[in-house]
Enzyme design. Structure first.
Site, PDB file in Angstrom:
ATOM      1  CE1 TYR A 131      -3.045   3.067   0.600  1.00 49.26           C
ATOM      2  CE2 TYR A 131      -3.356   2.367   2.867  1.00 49.26           C
ATOM      3  CZ  TYR A 131      -3.639   3.237   1.835  1.00 49.26           C
ATOM      4  OH  TYR A 131      -4.507   4.278   2.044  1.00 49.26           O
ATOM      5  CE  LYS A 161      -6.034   2.102  -0.898  1.00 47.28           C
ATOM      6  NZ  LYS A 161      -6.649   2.221   0.453  1.00 47.28           N
TER       7      LYS A 161
END
Length: 296
Positions: free
Chosen positions: A137, A166
């Site tokens: 992320y 992400k």
């Protein structure tokens, strides 16, 4: 490389609280059920939107358990186990695996600003403690550090269970470079609702979404339109949804989306300090956007 299918629309789920600001696990179950029935293929539990910095380890584990009990086997349950402390992240990652989560999401270490080599060692060390698939992320606006494409490429090559990222740097150039250099089966998710469609055009899989709390089915429809080749419809849906994509960030996330859920009667409560409740003006802004899009 893992063949795990996280899905296309993953909701970064808010954490419901009681009036005394203790975690409302019963409501977390109800919310997870609602989200899965309204467009979510998967859920991130205890991510940024779930107020992970103000949840303790036991609360996070209980949340993982509650959501797995409610929707495990019907949706992908991804535990947010990342932090700025590698050792603590390892402990939490092992607990997430024990309770039956389908994967973990590791945010880049925030505040201590490691080098790219430090990021590589951090992510690799955590991933090697688990058999679960790992989603990186990258959100430099919150962490103060950008996980560069070359570092992601090293991790994808060297660590078999690091299978996705992400990407929330808000930089299409960086997304282009990621897609150019990463293996085709390495999954890239948008971390910004408003960039989902542009990132789909670059070969990304879907979205880890805030707006899917409110418009999950509509986001699925947009992705369906794009993947079926109806780019005009996809663009029109993107433009239609754009006000809610931006409206949920008129102040710090998850303050607006919690206000939106409360407006819908989903009773997720407030936010823990140092976040503060939405103002009356902010609530009215969110309400007007939702009404205009027939989301209330």
């Amino acid at each position: 490389m893992s063949t795990v299918d996280f899905g296309r629309v993953i909701t970064a789920m808010v954490t419901p609280f009681h009036p005394d600001m203790s975690v409302n696990y019963t409501q977390a179950k109800k919310l997870s059920r609602y989200l899965v029935e309204n467009g979510s293929d998967g859920l991130v539990v205890s991510g940024t939107t779930g107020e992970s910095p103000t949840l303790n380890k036991d609360e996070k584990i209980q949340l993982f358990k509650a959501v797995v009990e409610e929707v495990g086997g019907q949706a992908t349950v991804i535990a947010g186990t990342g932090s700025y402390d590698t050792a603590s992240s390892i402990i939490l990652t092992k607990e997430a695996e024990k309770v039956g989560c389908d994967g973990v999401m590791l945010v880049a270490p925030y505040y201590n600003k490691p080098s790219q080599e430090g990021l590589y060692q951090h992510f690799r060390t955590i991933a090697e403690c688990t058999s679960l698939p790992v989603m990186l992320y990258n959100i430099p606006g919150r962490t103060g550090i950008n996980v560069l494409p070359a570092t992601v490429e090293r991790l994808a090559k060297d660590v078999p269970n690091i299978v996705a990222i992400k990407e929330a740097a808000g930089d299409i150039n960086q997304v282009s470079e990621l897609r150019r250099i990463l293996p085709e089966d390495f999954i890239i998710f948008s971390g910004d609702d408003s960039l989902t469609l542009p990132m789909l055009s670059l070969g990304c899989k879907g979205i880890v979404s805030v707006a899917a709390h409110i418009a999950g089915k509509q986001i699925q429809e947009m992705i369906d339109a794009f993947t079926s080749g109806n780019t005009t419809l996809a663009a029109n849906l993107h433009k239609e949804l754009f006000p809610i994509f931006k409206g949920l960030f008129i102040t710090s996330n998850p303050v607006p989306v919690k206000a939106a859920l409360n407006l819908k009667g989903l009773a997720v409560g407030g936010v823990r300090l140092p976040l503060v409740e939405a103002t009356a003006k902010e609530i009215e802004t969110v309400k007007n956007i939702m009404n205009n899009l027939h989301l209330l």
